[in-house]
Motif scaffolding. Structure first.
Motif, mmCIF file in Angstrom:
data_model
loop_
_atom_site.group_PDB
_atom_site.id
_atom_site.type_symbol
_atom_site.label_atom_id
_atom_site.label_comp_id
_atom_site.label_asym_id
_atom_site.label_seq_id
_atom_site.Cartn_x
_atom_site.Cartn_y
_atom_site.Cartn_z
ATOM 1 N N GLY A 23 -114.143 -0.668 3.491
ATOM 2 C CA GLY A 23 -114.194 -1.515 4.683
ATOM 3 C C GLY A 23 -112.852 -1.886 5.281
ATOM 4 N N THR A 24 -111.758 -1.585 4.594
ATOM 5 C CA THR A 24 -110.461 -2.086 5.059
ATOM 6 C C THR A 24 -109.959 -1.365 6.303
ATOM 7 N N LEU A 25 -110.416 -0.130 6.536
ATOM 8 C CA LEU A 25 -109.932 0.645 7.686
ATOM 9 C C LEU A 25 -111.071 0.968 8.658
ATOM 10 N N LEU A 26 -112.180 0.307 8.472
ATOM 11 C CA LEU A 26 -113.391 0.625 9.236
ATOM 12 C C LEU A 26 -113.179 0.500 10.738
ATOM 13 N N ASP A 27 -112.409 -0.491 11.149
ATOM 14 C CA ASP A 27 -112.270 -0.763 12.592
ATOM 15 C C ASP A 27 -111.394 0.283 13.291
ATOM 16 N N GLY A 28 -110.778 1.190 12.499
ATOM 17 C CA GLY A 28 -109.936 2.214 13.119
ATOM 18 C C GLY A 28 -110.700 3.478 13.493
ATOM 19 N N LEU A 29 -112.000 3.542 13.143
ATOM 20 C CA LEU A 29 -112.764 4.756 13.443
ATOM 21 C C LEU A 29 -113.150 4.796 14.922
ATOM 22 N N VAL B 123 -123.733 2.359 7.054
ATOM 23 C CA VAL B 123 -122.400 2.192 6.475
ATOM 24 C C VAL B 123 -122.561 1.311 5.238
ATOM 25 N N LEU B 124 -122.176 1.855 4.098
ATOM 26 C CA LEU B 124 -122.202 1.092 2.845
ATOM 27 C C LEU B 124 -120.811 0.532 2.619
ATOM 28 N N VAL B 125 -120.695 -0.771 2.578
ATOM 29 C CA VAL B 125 -119.386 -1.398 2.428
ATOM 30 C C VAL B 125 -119.307 -2.060 1.050
ATOM 31 N N SER B 126 -118.328 -1.648 0.259
ATOM 32 C CA SER B 126 -118.193 -2.192 -1.094
ATOM 33 C C SER B 126 -117.621 -3.601 -1.045
ATOM 34 N N THR C 204 -114.164 -10.973 -5.243
ATOM 35 C CA THR C 204 -113.759 -9.761 -4.536
ATOM 36 C C THR C 204 -112.245 -9.621 -4.530
ATOM 37 N N ASP C 205 -111.559 -10.699 -4.185
ATOM 38 C CA ASP C 205 -110.097 -10.620 -4.144
ATOM 39 C C ASP C 205 -109.510 -10.429 -5.537
ATOM 40 N N GLY C 206 -110.205 -10.960 -6.556
ATOM 41 C CA GLY C 206 -109.738 -10.774 -7.933
ATOM 42 C C GLY C 206 -109.745 -9.308 -8.336
ATOM 43 N N TYR C 207 -110.778 -8.573 -7.915
ATOM 44 C CA TYR C 207 -110.872 -7.155 -8.275
ATOM 45 C C TYR C 207 -110.093 -6.262 -7.310
ATOM 46 N N ARG C 208 -110.067 -6.637 -6.031
ATOM 47 C CA ARG C 208 -109.599 -5.703 -4.996
ATOM 48 C C ARG C 208 -108.239 -6.056 -4.409
ATOM 49 N N GLY C 209 -107.817 -7.296 -4.576
ATOM 50 C CA GLY C 209 -106.526 -7.700 -4.021
ATOM 51 C C GLY C 209 -106.697 -8.872 -3.044
ATOM 52 N N ARG C 210 -105.637 -9.668 -2.948
ATOM 53 C CA ARG C 210 -105.704 -10.895 -2.148
ATOM 54 C C ARG C 210 -105.997 -10.600 -0.676
ATOM 55 N N GLY C 211 -106.903 -11.352 -0.106
ATOM 56 C CA GLY C 211 -107.186 -11.234 1.323
ATOM 57 C C GLY C 211 -108.180 -10.152 1.691
ATOM 58 N N ILE C 212 -108.607 -9.353 0.690
ATOM 59 C CA ILE C 212 -109.485 -8.214 1.009
ATOM 60 C C ILE C 212 -110.860 -8.688 1.518
ATOM 61 N N TYR C 213 -111.407 -9.720 0.893
ATOM 62 C CA TYR C 213 -112.744 -10.191 1.282
ATOM 63 C C TYR C 213 -112.769 -10.551 2.770
#
Ligand code: SF4
Ligand code: SF4
Length: 378
Positions: free
Chosen positions: A102-108, A119-122, A130-139
């Motif tokens: 989902g992090t680059l979705l808006d660029g399509l 669209v399946l968004v993890s 979410t931020d704990g697993y994926r990185g700060r601010g990702i959620y």
């Protein structure tokens, strides 16, 4: 018995086939539980090395006559949009799904978004987890992107939750409905996630979700609950689309195509040579090697009629490869949770609920297109 199928029969069972194209194994996140980390698969193949002419020849040879849908998968497929675009331009009659972080979705491009059926968004549940697993601010970034594209996506947006943390709450899962059309959750395949206290918490949240599902007058769009209700009320729907095998399609009609063109039935088992099922570049395909085995316990299980062997990877590792610790610490607890989900659904009399629901809700429970794109069971 389903396990005595003729191995020399057709490679694809049923009329549909999902081509899951791993367009790159690169990813721009480092999720701590990523299943592609097993066997060092992640990052090992940066770009697609087969030609799209070879893919077309493979499709013409082996998939002719099937209804084809393509899932763009990775790594993170939005890191390689050119490949997505070219496949979509070559095969405008196919259905397309995107599985993304989902992090680059808006660029399509708009036309790409408009042609996506789903669209399946993890996401991992709430913000903290979410931020704990994926990185700060990702959620927040992901939800912002989902909001930005929601009107531009032609089909549906589905949250794909890997339910890993014991503190994931009902409220965190419930609020995903505000951003997505559907919520799918799957229990994480990680040792250490199913201690007694964690199991009790997951059971309590599932009981709340099921309660909420049956209290709603409209559809409560949680796919594993919808699917369990479907399978109990309309049991043939648990078998027909999958030729009686697992609902995740890994035994029947899901082809995971690695960037080098090698084909495997399950994206989590691409490190096992015995799972090789075909090759785009070599233009060959055989039936999925990931099939029921006499040592698997499913046919004696109380959940079999609706679960239908939830995850063949888990069953294969636990009962065929004989990984006793994995069986004890991952597979058996997940099976307990699947049985619990069925018991909770039964407590609410799903047949009576189905009979009184409006036709629109019944149709969604029976035929929701998202069942084709996810595993249905958690
Ligand atoms: S709950 Fe487990 S044992 Fe039972 S059918 Fe599902 S996968 Fe098989
Ligand atoms: S549910 Fe199916 S596709 Fe997913 S990991 Fe298990 S076997 Fe593989």
């Amino acid at each position: 018995m389903e396990m005595t199928r003729d191995p020399a029969g057709p490679a694809i069972l049923g009329n549909r086939v999902e081509l899951q194209l791993l367009t790159t194994l690169r990813c721009n996140l480092k999720c701590s539980y990523c299943s592609l980390g097993v066997g060092d698969v992640l990052g090992s193949q940066r770009n697609v090395t087969y030609s799209l002419d070879a893919l077309d020849a493979f499709i013409a040879t082996h998939l002719n006559g099937h209804e084809i849908y393509v899932t763009f998968y990775g790594g993170e497929p939005t890191l390689n949009p050119d490949l997505m675009i070219e496949v979509m331009q070559r095969h405008p009659g196919f259905r397309f799904q995107l599985q993304t972080n989902g992090t680059l979705l808006d660029g399509l491009p708009d036309w790409v978004l408009a042609r996506l059926s789903n669209v399946l968004v993890s996401i991992d549940g709430g913000e903290q987890v979410t931020d704990g697993y994926r990185g700060r601010g990702i959620y927040q970034r992901v939800l912002k992107n989902v909001g930005a594209v929601r009107e531009r996506v032609g089909g549906t947006l589905t949250a794909r939750v890997t339910w890993s943390d014991e503190d994931t709450s009902f409220e965190e899962l419930d609020q995903l409905r505000r951003y997505f059309d559907y919520v799918y959750f799957q229990f994480v395949a990680r040792d250490g996630a199913y201690a007694p206290a964690a199991m009790a918490k997951k059971r309590a949240v599932m009981a709340q979700l099921v309660q909420r599902f049956f209290a709603a007058e409209t559809l409560y769009p949680f796919i594993p609950i919808m699917g369990t209700v479907r399978n109990k009320v309309l049991p043939s729907r648990a078998r027909e689309p999958y030729s009686g095998l697992t609902q995740c399609r890994a035994s029947t009609h899901m082809l995971n195509v690695m960037p080098d063109g090698k084909i495997y039935p399950c994206p989590d088992l691409m490190y096992l040579p015995e799972m090789l099922q075909g090759d785009v570049a070599g233009n060959w395909l055989k039936r999925s090697p990931l099939q029921p085995h006499p040592d698997m316990p499913c046919e004696g299980c109380a959940a079999f009629a609706y679960c239908r062997r939830n995850c063949m990877k888990n069953l294969h590792l636990a009962y065929v490869k004989g990984d006793a610790a994995y069986r004890r610490n991952v597979v058996e607890p997940i099976c307990d949770l699947v049985r619990f989900l069925g018991e909770e659904v039964d407590r609410h009399d799903p047949h009576a609920w189905f009979e009184r629901m409006p036709l629109s809700v019944r149709n969604e429970v029976a035929d929701c297109a998202v069942y084709e794109y996810v595993e249905v069971m958690p």
